[in-house]
Write an enzyme that holds these catalytic residues in place. Sequence first.
Site, mmCIF file in Angstrom:
data_model
loop_
_atom_site.group_PDB
_atom_site.id
_atom_site.type_symbol
_atom_site.label_atom_id
_atom_site.label_comp_id
_atom_site.label_asym_id
_atom_site.label_seq_id
_atom_site.Cartn_x
_atom_site.Cartn_y
_atom_site.Cartn_z
ATOM 1 C CG HIS A 49 -4.494 -4.163 8.046
ATOM 2 N ND1 HIS A 49 -3.792 -3.754 9.139
ATOM 3 C CD2 HIS A 49 -4.539 -3.093 7.232
ATOM 4 C CE1 HIS A 49 -3.449 -2.489 8.999
ATOM 5 N NE2 HIS A 49 -3.885 -2.065 7.854
ATOM 6 C CG HIS B 220 -4.881 -0.009 0.133
ATOM 7 N ND1 HIS B 220 -5.136 -1.271 0.616
ATOM 8 C CD2 HIS B 220 -5.213 0.851 1.118
ATOM 9 C CE1 HIS B 220 -5.589 -1.169 1.848
ATOM 10 N NE2 HIS B 220 -5.655 0.101 2.177
#
Lengths: 790, 234
Positions: free
Chosen positions: A102, A56
């Site tokens: 998200h 990430h």
Amino acid sequence: MAQPSRPEAPQPTTITPALLKQHSITPDEYAGIEAALGRVPSLTELGIYSVMWSEHCSYKSSRVHLRRLPTKSERVVQGPGENAGIIDVGDGWACAFKIESHNHPSYIEPFQGAATGVGGILRDIFTMNARPLAVMDSLRFGPLSMDANTGPGVSDAVLRRNHAVLEGVVSGISHYGNCFGVPNLGGETRFEPCYSGNPLVNAFALGLVRRDEIFYAKATGVGNPVIYVGAKTGRDGIHGATMASEEFTEGAEQKRPNVQVGDPFLEKLLLEGCLEAMATGAVLGIQDMGAAGLTCSTCEMGARGGVGIEIELDRIPQRATGMNSYEIMLSESQERMLLVAERGREQEVLEVFAKWGLDAVVAGSVLEEPRMRVRHGGVLVADIPNQSLTDDAPLYHRPVGEWKAPVPLDPPAWVREELAKPRDYTEDLKQLLASANICSKRWVYEQYDSMVQTNTVQGPGGEAGVMRIKGTGTPGHERGLAMALAGNSRWCFVDPRLCAMHAVAEAARKVACTGATPVAATNCLNFGNPEKPEILRQLSDAIDGIAEACTVLGTPITGGNVSLYNETRGEGIYPTPVLGIVGVLEDASKAVPSHFQRRGDTILLLRLIGGSTAEELLRELGSSSYAQLAFGTLWGVPPRLDIHEEKQLIECLARLAGAKLLTSVIDVGSGGLAVALARAAFGRGIGAAVTLEAPAPHVPWPDVCRVFAEDATQIVATCAPDHAAAAMDIAAGYGLIQAVQLGTTGGEVLSVSIGDRLVISARLEELDRIWSGSLEDMLAASPVVAEVMA
Amino acid sequence: MKFGVLQFPGSNCDQDTAHVLSAVARQPVVMLWHASPSLEGVDAVLIPGGFAYGDYLRTGAIARFSPVMASVCRFAAEGGPVLGICNGFQILCESGLLPGALLRNAGLRYVCRQVHLRVETADSLFTHLLAEGQVLRLPVGHMEGNYFCDEATLTMLERDRRVVFRYCSPAGEVTTASNPNGSLANVAGVLNAGRNVLGMMPHPDRSSEELLGSADGFGIFQSLVQALSAVGRT
């Protein structure tokens, strides 16, 4: 060989395979950590490496591929690598924009996951001193009801769960954005079975900043104070970034404590406080605390400035008692910022934050040595070279597999037989209008405030959002910005490279429909596990497609986000690149609406000269919404696309809009020409009668392709009858584009004829009722039980 | 003549309201900070939309205790014009300057869309340039816009013609289908007994420029500006 010991070093922890596994650190990566530090890390340091080296934060699997994207143009002020990309939009204004995912948090806790997704992207924008002007979202969910596309094996429980996720995500976005006070211009919401275990929430935000007042996330000036402002740090979101870099297995809900909790009111105060603080001139650099929280902002700001930062954790405002350094450094509590101020002027900055009721403290200072140094209770708990956390993070050249088409090129024999039979296209159109991917998304976007800030010229429900920039141009004729998101994952499953080009082309076309000129792009790349060669192949191909399309269209990628490991129980999503395109409109009052505006207007079809053969058309039909609904099977290829031809259409549209010749323009997208005509008609309840020329008699299955094929580079426009000739003249000037007169707007019926055969005819009111009410009907049919929503 | 726009932490239509007054109506505007009791000598107070103090506890429930609202209450009692829009309306009800309360929308969801309003009285500082029965197109954007009051209050409001706007169809019929939030008797805006305080849920600040899709709300600002300049001349 023994290293000379430093006078002071963090206390080493006991490294075990289990500890490394818990931190998702491989043995090789651990060797790299020891090499970078020259010693065994402390537990806090291990935690810091685990988040900074997570997929990430580090993009370790995708970075080598992302380098192929075009990132520069005359307009680009800031490309990838900062909190957001920035382009010059004229009149002294620049706009910062980015899209970010998200996904993982939104599956575990839909409301807070989506809400904090919006919060995070907004901070990325205003940390650059840009006031957020608009947000949009690209959402993907599992199906809400059974249809041909859903296929077997989707249980009632799954449908209800999908419904609960949709409700949670939409209300989370609504809750956060509405309170913060940024208009939401819609975006796209699509449904496919592959998203049942892994929904996608991609949030786009765009903000405005004066060209000469941009702030960067860079620490400068040894000895300058480092200020922490915003929410108190709590135990929420610890290891969020690591979670977002893993596949889900059973019991994903146990990860709920990893999801952050958002407070949009606090974010609004933080926005006003930060913009006011930046206006004092005492702030030198600023970065929000998003993924990897205090860790990420501290080492990245230092790294960008070629300096170090030392922070004292005892000074950090804390929500919980007894937090240790590991927890404080890895917390992903929302609504926090870190900034570097000019020494001696920190009081000015703190006073601004006090006015807005925000916690703010001097938490540390800028060091000459390029290291991140963290103290807690007087003890040094981390002392790491910045470089090893940022630029020197692992970089993998993972194996890229061979591309194998996952579906047959030609349809099964029974589909050919079905296609040869006469069909009731009016019924087919109704089915398409009722389908989840095509029906009205009003239920979603009416929950969003689309008008706050009073700049919304075109809100949700049209092709692209259009905003005016206050204070430019003359009153009523201000400069405008158009923006749209696009991504067809079914096509991507079939051909990632071509689909990625389509995503660029479609988003750009939607922007161009309003008359704006597309100038820049952002992308959110949602894929499965990159350690599987076939998945990395999808990612690599999609990046190649985006690179080519963005280069030709002159819309460089200024930033974005990669979301990998979108898999649950080994089941990957369709590869889903989502593109956001921003366009500039010299005069917002010239923005062309998407819906028919007047009765009696001439309807034009702008498309490519030439086109596909009958066999090609049949293959292209295989990936369309029509084939999915009518036959429930997938074959063939996405429609043909020549990005140079697309560029001609885009330029032609800008020219036509500039000459004020068009009264409406709509893109021919999902569901083809018939659905485009219907959508254009619904806006103001104005019907249309359209006649397509009869095809050559030897061509089989032409009708269905004429009305439902999803060819690219095609739009429906309207104009006053006496402007038709001028509009067609202009179009003819763009060699590859052909303008055809289809018919006239008006009446209460939508009718489509091919030659002298009427193939579609229905009362507009009936079609509208089907299209408008479908989503709510589906939701009513799969009620969410209270327990799931709680 | 000078207009004051209140600013609470969490107000998010303060700049929008100020923009209409300054850029469209070309009037002087000052922003009035919640923590200060001073109204800086303004001739009218506007309470903008948003989420004052995060709307925690209940919409407007904390804002009513702010120092500036104590001054606004005195200003209103002396006949000073006060216009509350959306969250401003909620704050006026909480402050007791207007009767009734704004409950959560009947659909339990936030609703943002264009609605139609019928002008029920032209007898106010805010509507004297509009015609009774005229239909305006304005947007709403709220979660708690469902107007409620007891029967006696509603009877009094109707009798004294203090219901200023009602949600209606494009043709002006007051119907259930045209009511976006379940408001009692389709009430969209009410006046105080002195007719100098107006609270309304729809946003005239978002409908004062053609570029934004409707300029129907501007008549409300124009009415107020003209009423005040008339006072100024006497």
